[in-house]
Design an enzyme around this catalytic site. Structure first.
Site, PDB file in Angstrom:
ATOM      1  N   GLU A 249      45.046 -56.615 -14.722  1.00 32.99           N
ATOM      2  CA  GLU A 249      45.327 -55.268 -15.229  1.00 32.99           C
ATOM      3  C   GLU A 249      46.158 -55.276 -16.501  1.00 32.99           C
ATOM      4  O   GLU A 249      46.081 -54.364 -17.311  1.00 32.99           O
ATOM      5  CB  GLU A 249      46.106 -54.440 -14.189  1.00 32.99           C
ATOM      6  CG  GLU A 249      45.361 -54.122 -12.932  1.00 32.99           C
ATOM      7  CD  GLU A 249      45.669 -55.112 -11.831  1.00 32.99           C
ATOM      8  OE1 GLU A 249      45.439 -56.322 -12.034  1.00 32.99           O
ATOM      9  OE2 GLU A 249      46.141 -54.681 -10.768  1.00 32.99           O
ATOM     10  N   ASN A 250      47.019 -56.286 -16.633  1.00 34.52           N
ATOM     11  CA  ASN A 250      47.926 -56.294 -17.773  1.00 34.52           C
ATOM     12  C   ASN A 250      47.288 -56.843 -19.037  1.00 34.52           C
ATOM     13  O   ASN A 250      47.993 -57.232 -19.958  1.00 34.52           O
ATOM     14  CB  ASN A 250      49.211 -57.062 -17.424  1.00 34.52           C
ATOM     15  CG  ASN A 250      48.940 -58.446 -16.911  1.00 34.52           C
ATOM     16  OD1 ASN A 250      48.052 -58.648 -16.094  1.00 34.52           O
ATOM     17  ND2 ASN A 250      49.679 -59.411 -17.399  1.00 34.52           N
TER      18      ASN A 250
END
Lengths: 236, 226
Positions: free
Chosen positions: B55-56
């Site tokens: 996600e990052n």
């Protein structure tokens, strides 16, 4: 002539006043603008609303800003991480307000704010506590909740390199919220490891175009949050 | 194999990860949650190319770095150091969640506190009064990824079923789970409720039903049914 370079973190944050809303980049320590945050601790502005994915670790960086009693309200997706104790203490004591936002909704609210979009619909959080009380619409047979775009008075962001026009490139996963926070803030303040001459960043490789950046500060050797936490450091 | 005197516990966590990895198609883009799902990377079949998303802001997550070569600016969503494979890409958070919420990712593998027979998932909060609420990207993943599969022990540490008729913990999403891999069985969530597709060696269908908080249909081919 355009010259977005400022001399120091202290100068760059000097007009962040009481009650300001401040977006702070970073995912954990990756991309966290620790020197800018420490300058804001020194400045001492209070009653801030801070928009950031996490709430910092140990007693440095964002955790130091919170520990110093400067933050009245956090807008955040994940306020508990390893070594995060400052926020939980204040939250349990009722001394800090929390608006919990799913991470993708947080990112999209920031992007939308920066793009002039006041609200949008998303399927995220439909039927959950975090979707309660929000306007609902059905499109093509699926339910969505309305979420508001987010803007802020200031953004504090860390990037790798920038030029006097404010064009930025980042490092690996330290990019995270930086580009969208620069877009969504009236004044985006960016600390970079190196300020380079115009033309040194290939226009094809620019990640944040300079129009989204107002102030640039060079911090050649930023502190690493996890090292400071390991050493038990406390700011100030 | 278990000794006859011991209660069979079914598959190990690595077995569960191997079964989940077996079912991920060649060429899939996959997001892995924290915990047992992280083991999936170790069990991708050698003839499959699977791209892992975090996600990052990274597509093409590689193995953990060697000790001493960790980079604090190259981490996964669990904030652990990772590497990037050849052909990886970095991007900002809104693009990362556009991949998730826009339906571009093929599979999300998550842990669970509870899964209901309607496919509701609870995996972010116990709802306790003094807990610090934290949600991260879980609600986005279940709302947006094409297929949501769960890797979890079949029961809690105290033996309570995690597969239930109704979740009692706060929901992450409604009707979002497609399949659950537990130490006891592989169970699909269907309009008729839970359907067991495979049961771990040494486990009977009756034992599986006893440890599950909602009715299960035996969906195994007849030759495997007991």
């Amino acid at each position: 002539m355009i010259q977005k370079r400022w001399s120091s973190p202290a100068d760059a944050v000097a007009d962040i006043g009481d009650g300001a809303s401040v977006m702070i980049g970073g995912f954990g320590e990756a991309g966290s603008p620790i020197e800018l945050i420490h300058a804001l601790v020194d400045k001492g502005s209070r009653n801030l609303t801070v928009i950031s994915n996490n709430t910092g670790s140990g007693r440095v960086g964002l955790a130091a800003l919170i520990a110093n009693g400067q933050v009245a309200r956090m807008i955040c997706s994940y306020p508990r991480s390893t070594n995060s104790m400052v926020f939980p203490e204040l939250y349990r004591a009722g001394k800090i307000e929390l608006e919990l936002v799913p991470q993708g909704t947080l990112a999209e609210r920031i992007r939308a704010g920066g793009a002039g979009i006041p609200a949008f619909f998303t399927a995220t959080a439909v039927g959950t506590q975090l979707g309660e009380g929000k306007e609902r619409r059905t499109f093509d047979g699926r339910d969505y909740v309305m979420e508001r775009g987010l803007r802020a008075d200031f953004a504090l962001v860390r990037a790798d390199r920038g030029d006097r026009h404010g064009n930025l490139v980042y490092t690996k996963t330290a990019r995270n919220f930086g580009p969208i926070m620069c877009m969504a803030a009236k004044v985006a303040i960016v600390q970079v490891r190196q300020v380079v001459e115009s033309g040194c960043i290939d226009p094809e490789a620019v990640v944040t175009p300079g129009i989204f950046v107002q102030r640039l500060v060079e911090v050649p050797c930023p502190e690493q949050e996890s090292h400071l936490v390991k050493e038990g450091r406390c700011y100030p | 194999m278990s000794q006859p005197s011991q209660q069979p516990t079914g598959w190990s966590r690595h077995d569960m990860a191997r079964l989940a990895a077996r079912d991920i198609h060649d060429g899939a883009y996959v997001n892995l949650g924290i915990g047992i799902p992280e083991l999936v990377t170790q069990h991708v079949p050698p003839d499959h190319e699977v791209i892992f998303h975090t996600e990052n802001g990274l597509l093409g997550v590689g193995p953990s770095p060697a000790a001493g070569s960790e980079d604090p600016e190259l981490i996964n969503a669990g904030k652990k150091p990772v590497t990037a494979i050849a052909g990886a890409a970095y991007f900002h958070h809104a693009d990362s969640f556009a991949m998730i919420r826009g339906g571009h990712l093929d599979v999300s593998v998550l842990g669970a506190m509870q899964v209901s027979s309607r496919g509701d998932l609870a995996n972010w909060s116990t709802g306790e009064a003094d807990a610090i609420p934290a949600v991260g990207g879980a609600m986005d993943l279940v709302a947006g990824v094409k297929r949501v599969v769960i890797l979890t022990e079949h029961t809690t540490k105290t033996g309570e079923p995690k597969l239930v008729a109704e979740c009692t913990y706060p929901l992450t999403g409604c009707g979002v789970v497609d399949r659950v891999y537990t130490n006891l069985a592989i169970i699909d969530v269907t309009p008729e409720g839970f359907v067991a597709q495979e049961i771990a060696p040494g486990i009977t269908f009756r034992e599986l039903q006893e440890k599950t908080g909602a009715p299960i249909i035996d969906g195994r081919p007849r030759s495997e049914s007991q």
